[in-house]
Design a protein around this motif. Structure first.
Motif, PDB file in Angstrom:
ATOM      1  N   VAL A  96       6.271   9.560  -1.113  1.00 36.17           N
ATOM      2  CA  VAL A  96       5.202   8.651  -0.690  1.00 36.17           C
ATOM      3  C   VAL A  96       5.807   7.295  -0.326  1.00 36.17           C
ATOM      4  O   VAL A  96       6.476   6.665  -1.158  1.00 36.17           O
ATOM      5  CB  VAL A  96       4.167   8.480  -1.808  1.00 36.17           C
ATOM      6  CG1 VAL A  96       3.115   7.457  -1.408  1.00 36.17           C
ATOM      7  CG2 VAL A  96       3.513   9.824  -2.126  1.00 36.17           C
ATOM      8  N   PRO A  97       5.597   6.824   0.913  1.00 36.64           N
ATOM      9  CA  PRO A  97       6.137   5.514   1.284  1.00 36.64           C
ATOM     10  C   PRO A  97       5.295   4.382   0.707  1.00 36.64           C
ATOM     11  O   PRO A  97       4.068   4.436   0.696  1.00 36.64           O
ATOM     12  CB  PRO A  97       6.083   5.525   2.815  1.00 36.64           C
ATOM     13  CG  PRO A  97       4.967   6.460   3.150  1.00 36.64           C
ATOM     14  CD  PRO A  97       4.955   7.499   2.060  1.00 36.64           C
ATOM     15  N   ILE A  98       5.971   3.352   0.221  1.00 38.41           N
ATOM     16  CA  ILE A  98       5.316   2.130  -0.246  1.00 38.41           C
ATOM     17  C   ILE A  98       5.627   1.057   0.791  1.00 38.41           C
ATOM     18  O   ILE A  98       6.790   0.749   1.045  1.00 38.41           O
ATOM     19  CB  ILE A  98       5.833   1.717  -1.634  1.00 38.41           C
ATOM     20  CG1 ILE A  98       5.582   2.844  -2.641  1.00 38.41           C
ATOM     21  CG2 ILE A  98       5.168   0.425  -2.109  1.00 38.41           C
ATOM     22  CD1 ILE A  98       6.230   2.603  -3.976  1.00 38.41           C
ATOM     23  N   THR A 110       6.435  -2.282   7.158  1.00 38.09           N
ATOM     24  CA  THR A 110       7.796  -2.137   6.647  1.00 38.09           C
ATOM     25  C   THR A 110       7.794  -1.290   5.379  1.00 38.09           C
ATOM     26  O   THR A 110       7.065  -1.576   4.423  1.00 38.09           O
ATOM     27  CB  THR A 110       8.413  -3.510   6.338  1.00 38.09           C
ATOM     28  OG1 THR A 110       8.412  -4.300   7.520  1.00 38.09           O
ATOM     29  CG2 THR A 110       9.835  -3.366   5.825  1.00 38.09           C
ATOM     30  N   VAL A 111       8.620  -0.235   5.352  1.00 34.14           N
ATOM     31  CA  VAL A 111       8.737   0.618   4.177  1.00 34.14           C
ATOM     32  C   VAL A 111       9.713  -0.031   3.201  1.00 34.14           C
ATOM     33  O   VAL A 111      10.877  -0.274   3.524  1.00 34.14           O
ATOM     34  CB  VAL A 111       9.223   2.025   4.563  1.00 34.14           C
ATOM     35  CG1 VAL A 111       9.421   2.871   3.308  1.00 34.14           C
ATOM     36  CG2 VAL A 111       8.220   2.699   5.497  1.00 34.14           C
ATOM     37  N   LEU A 112       9.232  -0.337   1.990  1.00 34.47           N
ATOM     38  CA  LEU A 112      10.075  -0.959   0.966  1.00 34.47           C
ATOM     39  C   LEU A 112      10.715   0.065   0.046  1.00 34.47           C
ATOM     40  O   LEU A 112      11.807  -0.172  -0.471  1.00 34.47           O
ATOM     41  CB  LEU A 112       9.244  -1.941   0.135  1.00 34.47           C
ATOM     42  CG  LEU A 112       8.588  -3.110   0.871  1.00 34.47           C
ATOM     43  CD1 LEU A 112       7.857  -4.000  -0.119  1.00 34.47           C
ATOM     44  CD2 LEU A 112       9.625  -3.915   1.640  1.00 34.47           C
ATOM     45  N   ALA A 113      10.014   1.175  -0.177  1.00 32.12           N
ATOM     46  CA  ALA A 113      10.536   2.167  -1.110  1.00 32.12           C
ATOM     47  C   ALA A 113       9.773   3.473  -0.920  1.00 32.12           C
ATOM     48  O   ALA A 113       8.770   3.528  -0.196  1.00 32.12           O
ATOM     49  CB  ALA A 113      10.400   1.675  -2.551  1.00 32.12           C
ATOM     50  N   HIS A 167       0.842  -1.191   0.000  1.00 31.97           N
ATOM     51  CA  HIS A 167       0.000   0.000   0.000  1.00 31.97           C
ATOM     52  C   HIS A 167       0.880   1.244   0.000  1.00 31.97           C
ATOM     53  O   HIS A 167       1.943   1.265   0.614  1.00 31.97           O
ATOM     54  CB  HIS A 167      -0.980   0.018   1.176  1.00 31.97           C
ATOM     55  CG  HIS A 167      -0.338  -0.029   2.527  1.00 31.97           C
ATOM     56  ND1 HIS A 167       0.050  -1.194   3.135  1.00 31.97           N
ATOM     57  CD2 HIS A 167      -0.023   0.958   3.403  1.00 31.97           C
ATOM     58  CE1 HIS A 167       0.576  -0.935   4.310  1.00 31.97           C
ATOM     59  NE2 HIS A 167       0.544   0.365   4.498  1.00 31.97           N
ATOM     60  N   ALA A 168       0.437   2.245  -0.732  1.00 37.42           N
ATOM     61  CA  ALA A 168       1.127   3.530  -0.796  1.00 37.42           C
ATOM     62  C   ALA A 168       0.362   4.531   0.055  1.00 37.42           C
ATOM     63  O   ALA A 168      -0.853   4.712  -0.107  1.00 37.42           O
ATOM     64  CB  ALA A 168       1.209   4.012  -2.241  1.00 37.42           C
ATOM     65  N   VAL A 169       1.057   5.171   0.986  1.00 39.38           N
ATOM     66  CA  VAL A 169       0.420   6.123   1.910  1.00 39.38           C
ATOM     67  C   VAL A 169       0.544   7.516   1.306  1.00 39.38           C
ATOM     68  O   VAL A 169       1.589   8.172   1.399  1.00 39.38           O
ATOM     69  CB  VAL A 169       1.089   6.062   3.303  1.00 39.38           C
ATOM     70  CG1 VAL A 169       0.369   7.013   4.257  1.00 39.38           C
ATOM     71  CG2 VAL A 169       1.074   4.639   3.840  1.00 39.38           C
ATOM     72  N   LEU A 170      -0.538   7.983   0.663  1.00 38.19           N
ATOM     73  CA  LEU A 170      -0.500   9.284  -0.009  1.00 38.19           C
ATOM     74  C   LEU A 170      -0.501  10.437   0.983  1.00 38.19           C
ATOM     75  O   LEU A 170       0.116  11.471   0.740  1.00 38.19           O
ATOM     76  CB  LEU A 170      -1.698   9.417  -0.953  1.00 38.19           C
ATOM     77  CG  LEU A 170      -1.779   8.378  -2.093  1.00 38.19           C
ATOM     78  CD1 LEU A 170      -2.996   8.651  -2.962  1.00 38.19           C
ATOM     79  CD2 LEU A 170      -0.507   8.409  -2.925  1.00 38.19           C
ATOM     80  N   ALA A 171      -1.207  10.281   2.100  1.00 38.55           N
ATOM     81  CA  ALA A 171      -1.276  11.369   3.077  1.00 38.55           C
ATOM     82  C   ALA A 171      -1.702  10.804   4.425  1.00 38.55           C
ATOM     83  O   ALA A 171      -2.429   9.813   4.489  1.00 38.55           O
ATOM     84  CB  ALA A 171      -2.239  12.447   2.618  1.00 38.55           C
ATOM     85  N   GLU A 172      -1.249  11.445   5.469  1.00 35.60           N
ATOM     86  CA  GLU A 172      -1.668  11.116   6.828  1.00 35.60           C
ATOM     87  C   GLU A 172      -2.039  12.414   7.533  1.00 35.60           C
ATOM     88  O   GLU A 172      -1.425  13.465   7.293  1.00 35.60           O
ATOM     89  CB  GLU A 172      -0.547  10.400   7.584  1.00 35.60           C
ATOM     90  CG  GLU A 172      -0.234   9.013   7.052  1.00 35.60           C
ATOM     91  CD  GLU A 172       0.839   8.304   7.885  1.00 35.60           C
ATOM     92  OE1 GLU A 172       0.589   7.176   8.331  1.00 35.60           O
ATOM     93  OE2 GLU A 172       1.904   8.917   8.093  1.00 35.60           O
TER      94      GLU A 172
END
Length: 274
Positions: free
Chosen positions: A239-241, A246-249, A209-214
């Motif tokens: 944007v974290p993937i 766990t952040v992969l990229a 999942h990509a976190v576009l905004a928090e």
């Protein structure tokens, strides 16, 4: 499979929260697998779901008795001395646990097989024996994948088991086996230190999942939300993937063929894929 087993096996252990680990396979001959198990253990020959393949689950007496003790409310500690024969209560618990392992494997194997009915067969225990050789799970010279299973609880207890599968049965147990031939990838020379999964294991689907905004929202405002309300969002520059937590990229937002897309911009230095 580890997550599935953690949920299923908890039923046997007073619904404790369990942590199950499935190690990467160790490739052994059939003779070497039987040698690791030894002459006496709680062995179960499993039949796995619609694929009809078989696997061998082995738990030594010490772990079987400790699991049984934990299921009855005891501490679940392994003892240094174990009886020559497995108590009936421990044999029954091992069979239940083996059935759950077979069921978890079957649900994974059945996933991705088109046209299967919801009631498609799950896993089962074909036969049990204290002698793994008597079960004849695979030929002596067969190449086998041996998986170490580690089950732990919040009190620090750990119990081990071994799952062994003939190499010919690996592909049918994995989701979408028809795509296995296209799953192999070569490592990118510019991304050293990252382990690239190839072959059959490369077909296992993972949900990213990509976190576009928090954003933060007061509890009082949360309780008054209604259809039509607007909440302003500021997309992150990077944007974290994520895979789970766990952040992969990291990537930047853009478009590709008139659709929203991410261009990868950075990989964490300590990224590790297993």
């Amino acid at each position: 499979m580890a997550d599935q087993l953690a949920q299923d096996l908890a039923v046997l252990l007073s619904n404790d929260r369990l942590n199950v680990k499935v190690a990467e396979p160790e490739w052994l001959s059939g003779t070497e697998v039987l040698g690791r198990i030894g002459p006496v253990a709680a062995n179960s020959l499993l039949r796995v779901g619609v694929t009809g393949v078989t696997a061998l689950l082995s738990i030594d007496f010490a772990n079987a008795i400790a699991l049984t003790d934990r299921s009855f409310g005891g501490g679940g500690r392994t003892a240094s001395e174990v009886p020559e024969r497995l108590p009936r209560s421990a044999a029954l618990l091992v069979e239940e646990a083996a059935t759950m392992v077979a069921g978890a494997m079957a649900r994974i194997a059945n996933h991705g097989h088109a046209g299967l009915a919801p009631q498609c067969p799950e896993g089962e225990v074909i036969i049990r024996s204290e002698s793994a050789a008597r079960l004849r799970p695979f030929a002596a010279d067969a190449l086998c994948a041996s998986f170490a299973l580690e089950i732990g609880d919040n009190d620090g207890c750990q119990w081990g088991a071994m799952l062994a599968i003939a190499s010919d049965f690996i592909d049918p147990l994995l989701p979408d086996p028809a795509q296995a031939a296209t799953a192999s990838r070569k490592p990118d020379a510019g991304h050293t230190g990252v382990k690239v999964v190839t072959g059959s294991f490369g077909t296992i689907p993972l949900s990213l999942h990509a976190v576009l905004a928090e954003f933060d929202l007061p509890l009082g405002r949360l309780g008054t939300l209604a259809p039509g309300d607007q909440i302003p969002l500021v997309p992150a520059r990077h944007v974290p993937i994520k895979l789970g937590d766990t952040v992969l990229a990291y990537g930047s937002i853009g478009t590709l063929d008139d659709q929203m897309a991410l261009r990868l911009t950075r990989l964490p230095e300590e990224r590790l894929l297993k």
